[in-house]
Design a protein around this motif. Structure first.
Motif, short mmCIF file in Angstrom:
data_model
loop_
_atom_site.label_atom_id
_atom_site.label_comp_id
_atom_site.label_asym_id
_atom_site.label_seq_id
_atom_site.Cartn_x
_atom_site.Cartn_y
_atom_site.Cartn_z
N GLU A 113 0.91 -1.27 0.03
CA GLU A 113 0.03 0.06 -0.05
C GLU A 113 0.70 1.19 0.08
OE1 GLU A 113 -3.38 1.95 2.79
OE2 GLU A 113 -3.03 -0.13 2.93
N LYS A 115 1.02 4.33 -3.05
CA LYS A 115 0.82 5.51 -2.64
C LYS A 115 1.85 6.37 -2.96
CE LYS A 115 -0.23 8.57 1.49
NZ LYS A 115 -0.73 8.60 2.74
N SER A 120 -5.56 7.59 -2.96
CA SER A 120 -6.31 6.99 -1.97
C SER A 120 -6.66 5.61 -2.02
CB SER A 120 -7.72 7.70 -1.71
OG SER A 120 -8.69 7.23 -0.92
N ARG A 121 -6.40 4.75 -0.97
CA ARG A 121 -6.76 3.54 -0.87
C ARG A 121 -8.05 3.09 -1.30
NH1 ARG A 121 -6.85 -1.30 -1.36
NH2 ARG A 121 -6.11 -2.83 0.01
N PHE A 167 -6.36 2.34 -7.44
CA PHE A 167 -5.54 2.21 -6.50
C PHE A 167 -5.56 0.85 -6.06
CE2 PHE A 167 -3.30 1.81 -2.35
CZ PHE A 167 -2.54 2.91 -2.12
N GLY A 168 -6.84 0.08 -5.94
CA GLY A 168 -7.13 -1.09 -5.41
C GLY A 168 -6.50 -2.09 -6.35
N TYR A 178 -2.80 -2.25 -6.07
CA TYR A 178 -2.30 -2.97 -5.13
C TYR A 178 -2.34 -4.57 -5.31
CZ TYR A 178 -2.73 -4.46 -0.11
OH TYR A 178 -2.67 -5.19 1.00
#
Length: 249
Positions: free
Chosen positions: A199, A203, A231-232, A237-238, A241
């Motif tokens: 994460e 970021k 932002s997570r 982002f996901g 990740y």
């Protein structure tokens, strides 16, 4: 960004004798970091991240291959490399200001210029008013800010960071990540950042170098094409990740 990479890691291998015979810690590791780029290095435990960090920093020699900084071969630690570790390595007998100014003293920078530079850096890392404080009276997050300011003081070409936020709580870590991005944006420094936290890598990084193990090697280099701040909770982002996590696992 210039065409010549700020850092070139060229076919690095590292072998050593273990208790049961030869161990290949790294094998044929190659990648570049462009001037002003923020690159994170991730991988499973035992993939040689810290060994590679130490070789890039000139703290350890490779069995074969070479590391170049601005086209010059790295033969050992030097002022062009700013190092930040998980352990703060501050001098307990020196104040915040004296810790930050240590490298400048060694370079014989005149006192007035040194004091101004130290004051500017202490302000940059959010520690105004703490110049006369000793490390024993600082929190973990504050100590890491001092370590960062000390690394930046000599204006290195490359900032090398090895799990720098691994020893602080989650809230402090999030704050330090944001502050580091602000400092990176302000200074234009080239940063190579080692982390086990996927994460954190998504970021922070422009690109994530994903390592595999047995022996340590580059599995894939992932370009993180998301606007900052990240932002997570964002779908993109996901996706990054999960992709990096799958590569590691």
């Amino acid at each position: 960004m210039s065409e010549t990479p700020r850092v070139r890691v060229d076919d690095i291998s590292k072998h050593f004798e273990g208790e049961t015979g030869p161990v290949r810690a790294l094998d044929g590791v190659s990648f570049d970091v462009a001037d002003g780029e923020f690159v994170c290095l991730v991988g499973p435990s035992g993939c040689g991240k810290t060994t590679l960090f130490r070789i890039i920093a000139g703290l350890e020699s490779a069995t074969s291959g070479a590391v170049y900084l601005d086209g010059e071969r790295v033969e050992g630690p030097g002022p062009d490399l700013g190092l930040v570790f998980q352990e703060y390595h501050l001098f307990p007998w020196r104040t915040v200001a004296d810790n930050v100014g240590f490298g400048l003293e060694r370079q014989d920078v005149p006192a007035s210029e040194r004091e101004q530079r130290v004051d500017d850096l202490i302000e940059m890392v959010g520690l105004s008013g703490f110049g006369d404080t000793y490390p024993r009276d600082l929190s973990g997050g504050m100590k890491q800010r001092v370590a960062l300011a000390r690394a930046l003081a000599v204006d290195p070409g490359l900032l090398l960071m090895d799990e720098p936020f691994g020893a602080v709580d989650a809230q402090t870590k999030k704050m330090l990540q944001s502050e580091l991005l602000d400092i990176w944006s302000e200074t234009g420094k080239t940063i190579l950042f080692v982390t086990h936290d996927v994460e954190e890598a998504v970021k922070l990084a422009d690109r994530v170098v994903v390592m595999g193990k047995n022996p340590g090697h580059i599995h894939e280099i992932v370009d993180v094409d998301i606007e900052r701040p990240r932002s997570r909770s964002d779908d993109a982002f996901g996706t990054y990740y999960q992709r990096i996590l799958d590569l590691i696992e």
